[in-house]
Scaffold this active site. Structure first.
Site, PDB file in Angstrom:
ATOM      1  N   GLU A   1      27.762  26.284  40.674  1.00 56.80           N
ATOM      2  CA  GLU A   1      28.913  25.486  40.258  1.00 56.80           C
ATOM      3  C   GLU A   1      29.710  25.044  41.481  1.00 56.80           C
ATOM      4  O   GLU A   1      30.043  25.875  42.336  1.00 56.80           O
ATOM      5  CB  GLU A   1      29.794  26.314  39.307  1.00 56.80           C
TER       6      GLU A   1
ATOM      7  N   GLU B   1      26.646  30.084  33.266  1.00 56.08           N
ATOM      8  CA  GLU B   1      26.001  31.141  34.051  1.00 56.08           C
ATOM      9  C   GLU B   1      24.658  31.596  33.478  1.00 56.08           C
ATOM     10  O   GLU B   1      23.714  31.825  34.237  1.00 56.08           O
ATOM     11  CB  GLU B   1      26.938  32.334  34.222  1.00 56.08           C
TER      12      GLU B   1
ATOM     13  N   GLN C   1      30.341  32.021  40.986  1.00 58.40           N
ATOM     14  CA  GLN C   1      31.544  31.954  41.814  1.00 58.40           C
ATOM     15  C   GLN C   1      32.162  33.335  42.010  1.00 58.40           C
ATOM     16  O   GLN C   1      32.729  33.623  43.060  1.00 58.40           O
ATOM     17  CB  GLN C   1      32.541  30.997  41.189  1.00 58.40           C
TER      18      GLN C   1
ATOM     19  N   ASP D   1      31.643  38.933  38.684  1.00 61.76           N
ATOM     20  CA  ASP D   1      31.979  39.301  37.306  1.00 61.76           C
ATOM     21  C   ASP D   1      31.260  38.409  36.282  1.00 61.76           C
ATOM     22  O   ASP D   1      30.985  38.829  35.171  1.00 61.76           O
ATOM     23  CB  ASP D   1      33.498  39.179  37.101  1.00 61.76           C
TER      24      ASP D   1
ATOM     25  N   HIS E   1      37.925  39.100  38.196  1.00 62.13           N
ATOM     26  CA  HIS E   1      37.403  38.415  39.384  1.00 62.13           C
ATOM     27  C   HIS E   1      37.342  39.405  40.537  1.00 62.13           C
ATOM     28  O   HIS E   1      37.701  39.100  41.661  1.00 62.13           O
ATOM     29  CB  HIS E   1      38.294  37.235  39.778  1.00 62.13           C
TER      30      HIS E   1
END
Lengths: 351, 320
Positions: A43, A77, A99, A102, A145
């Site tokens: 992404e 994902e 990114q 998690d 995150h």
């Protein structure tokens, strides 16, 4: 694979000082130049005018290799992991990324049920040369995150797991990961990236590493003794290698010489280097950022107890995060993430 | 597109081989010769055969937990399939796959994926490799109606659509996900309606009529080969047996099952072509005998094959 035999782990000398992000980018660039089958999927990784992925690792690569090789995906994902796995089965060598680590939970079916098992289920006929890059580590972004996920993937047979602590290792291991015919989960710690400008990570530590001009590869399954000592063995990965090294310096001031081992890859794990060290020091402290229960340190403790019981002069200690989600408030996060002081205390308790 | 008599007979023989393979497997299972469980597809032959007959040699298919007929229709020699069901070393997966993972990529079928919907992203990814490597091939991705509700269906079809990947998404709508009727878990009338959400063609056809399936698949495959992207084909069909070996199927009415038995794809083909003269009773007998012989040889091969060594479970985890 014959090329693996040619791998040479070169000493860090006469190199340039670069960041982890730059080292990763060089690894991708060199492998993409070397092999047309290497493609990137993720992404925001190649958008013109964008930022080269969440942490700038792929910045500029679309300009060199084109958008057919640096493929921007939707926010998807499971799709990224599945499409990358399918492309790997079809003969490409995809390097996919998320990114934040998690988000790997969204891709868990594709990674754990398909990428990891297709070679086995096919009776050894298939190969899955996939690399899945994932940033980990607590960095004041709260609970979603921030997680350290190595143990989840270490537990899945068929996946290899890398977790470098510095630019030199990151580059050499990523290049190897791309050439391996097995799926690799490649963890990168956000505080080690050394990202600059607007993507600079608050609280990041300055990890410039010396990386040689010449090409080099680092084999999986070879831990590195980053500090020699006789009194205790500290074993760590990612950011915790740096905390363990600082703890070792502090301990040395008190006359305690710690040996520090950077595991570099969790699968395969270099048990012989660890057992050799523990046989010498008789004491082991495991340092990881993951939650204590079921972390990779639990496996290391169990195996060491099994194999080195005759050499151990003290209980095996683990310094890990508590069994809570990652908190947001910096004051709580600092308490949560294993600190140099906690490592020092764990060691002095054993003396 | 006129089909030659040879092509029609090849499709017929393939359907008979699929059906008799499943019947043979059922019998062997009841005799206790096959470990594990099995998910069978009697009644769905026209969709497996119509799709696979429309493919080229180096095309790829992906399959599901109900993969036997896909594998047979794709042309994987039945002795390697049978040996896998017998858990033998000579099986197509060396005994490490089993019923739910049969397949052989070298012969155009990835090992079947038994996580519902899990194979759809893999199919899109394989299609990406065909596109990237500039190969003239496509992927046919089989899945059931139940899979059209899971996230990987959406994620993969969306990616295939935006990149015009050479893949045909083949939904075998047999009306039930295990025991749950599809109209209870899907608000739209047709799975193919969902194609609109991805900006790709969607079509619902009679999945029990082999020539209709073949023609639709040829068209969708040609479109994919030309770089025009994926199609969502919905094949309406019905499994004449339970979801798995332990399922007596009490959730379906006798009337419904009887109605679908009248649409048995093999019986329909025979009725049509006995009238038209392509088939005769003698020819049907000859074909069935040759299929029976092929299956008997497959069973003999499987039974005579060695079992894997117990410790072979430790190999093939990693390439190196």
């Amino acid at each position: 694979m014959s090329s693996m035999n040619e791998m040479v782990s070169r000493p860090e000398k006469e190199g340039r000082k670069i960041t982890l992000v730059e080292a990763l980018r060089e690894a991708l660039q060199e492998e993409m130049r070397r092999d047309e089958r290497v493609i990137l999927l993720g992404e925001d990784i190649g958008v013109s005018g964008g930022f080269g992925g969440a942490f700038t690792v792929t910045l500029g690569l679309a300009e060199e290799f084109g958008h057919h090789r640096v493929i921007d995906t939707p926010i998807t994902e499971a799709g990224i992991a599945g499409v990358a796995t399918g492309a790997a089965l079809g003969g490409l060598r995809p390097v996919a990324d998320v990114q934040y680590g998690d988000f790997l939970f969204l891709a868990m079916d594709q990674l754990a049920n398909h990428a990891a098992k297709l070679r086995y289920m096919s009776g050894g006929k298939l190969r899955v040369p996939l690399v899945m890059r994932a940033p980990v580590g607590a960095t004041t972004r709260g609970a979603q995150h921030a997680q350290s996920l190595e143990a989840f993937f270490m537990h899945v047979p068929g996946l290899k797991v890398a977790c470098p602590s510095n630019p030199y290792d990151a580059k050499g291991l990523l290049k190897t990961a791309i050439r391996l015919d097995d799926p690799v989960i490649f963890f990168e710690h956000k505080l080690l990236y050394g990202s600059k400008g607007s993507r600079k990570e608050a609280g990041g530590i300055e990890v410039f590493g010396t990386v040689p001009q010449e090409e080099y590869l680092i084999p999986f399954g070879e831990a590195k003794v980053v500090r020699s000592g006789q009194a205790v063995t500290l074993v760590a990965n990612l950011l915790m290698v740096h905390r363990a090294m600082q703890a070792a310096k502090n301990l040395a001031a008190a006359g305690i010489e710690a040996e520090v081992i950077d595991v570099r890859t969790l699968v395969p794990f270099d048990w012989s280097t660890l057992f050799e060290s523990v046989s010498k020091t008789g004491k082991l402290v495991i340092v990881e950022e993951d939650n204590l229960t079921g972390g990779w340190g639990a496996e290391v403790a169990a195996r060491t107890a099994d194999r080195c019981i005759g050499y151990l002069q003290a209980p095996i200690r683990r310094v890990a995060a508590p069994d809570t989600p990652v908190p947001f408030a910096p004051i709580m996060e600092n308490f949560y993430v294993p600190s140099v002081e906690r490592i020092v205390t764990a060691v002095t308790d054993l003396m | 597109m006129n089909l030659t008599p040879e092509k029609k007979l090849a499709m017929y023989r393939s359907m008979v081989l699929c059906r008799m393979f499943e019947e043979q497997v059922n019998s062997l299972f009841l005799q206790g010769k096959l470990p594990g469980t099995i998910h069978q597809a009697q009644g769905q032959e026209a969709s497996a055969v119509g799709v696979c007959q429309a493919l080229e040699e180096h095309d790829m298919i992906t399959s599901t937990h109900r993969p036997h007929e896909h594998a047979v229709a794709r042309g994987i020699p039945v002795k390697y399939l049978m040996a896998e069901l017998f858990a033998k070393k000579t099986g197509c997966c060396g005994g490490k796959g089993g019923s739910m993972h049969i397949g052989d990529a070298a012969l155009g079928m990835l090992p079947a994926i038994a996580i519902v919907g899990g194979g759809i992203p893999l199919a899109a990814g394989y299609a990406l490799s065909f596109q990237y490597l500039k190969k003239p091939n496509i992927v046919a991705c089989f899945f059931g109606d139940g899979a059209s509700n899971i996230g990987s269906f959406h994620e993969a079809i969306n990616m295939a659509a935006i990149w015009d990947l050479p893949v045909v998404f083949v939904c075998e709508n047999n009306k039930y996900g295990a025991s749950t009727a599809i109209d209870q878990v899907m608000k739209v009338k047709r799975v193919s309606d969902r194609a609109a959400a991805y900006g790709i063609p969607g079509q619902t056809i009679d999945g029990n009529e082999v020539e209709i399936v073949y023609r639709a698949m040829r068209e969708a495959a040609a479109r994919a080969r030309e770089g025009k992207g994926p199609t969502l084909l919905e094949l309406e069909t019905y499994r004449l047996v339970g979801h798995s070996r332990s399922d007596p199927g009490h959730y379906r009415s006798k009337e419904e099952v009887a109605e679908w038995k009248k649409r048995d794809p093999i019986a329909r083909f025979e009725a049509t072509y006995l009238t038209e003269g392509l088939l005769t009773d003698d020819l049907i007998r000859t074909i069935r005998l040759s299929v029976e012989q092929e299956l008997n040889e497959a069973v003999a091969f499987a039974e005579a094959s060695p079992a894997p060594l117990p410790e072979e479970c430790l190999t093939d985890v990693f390439n190196e």
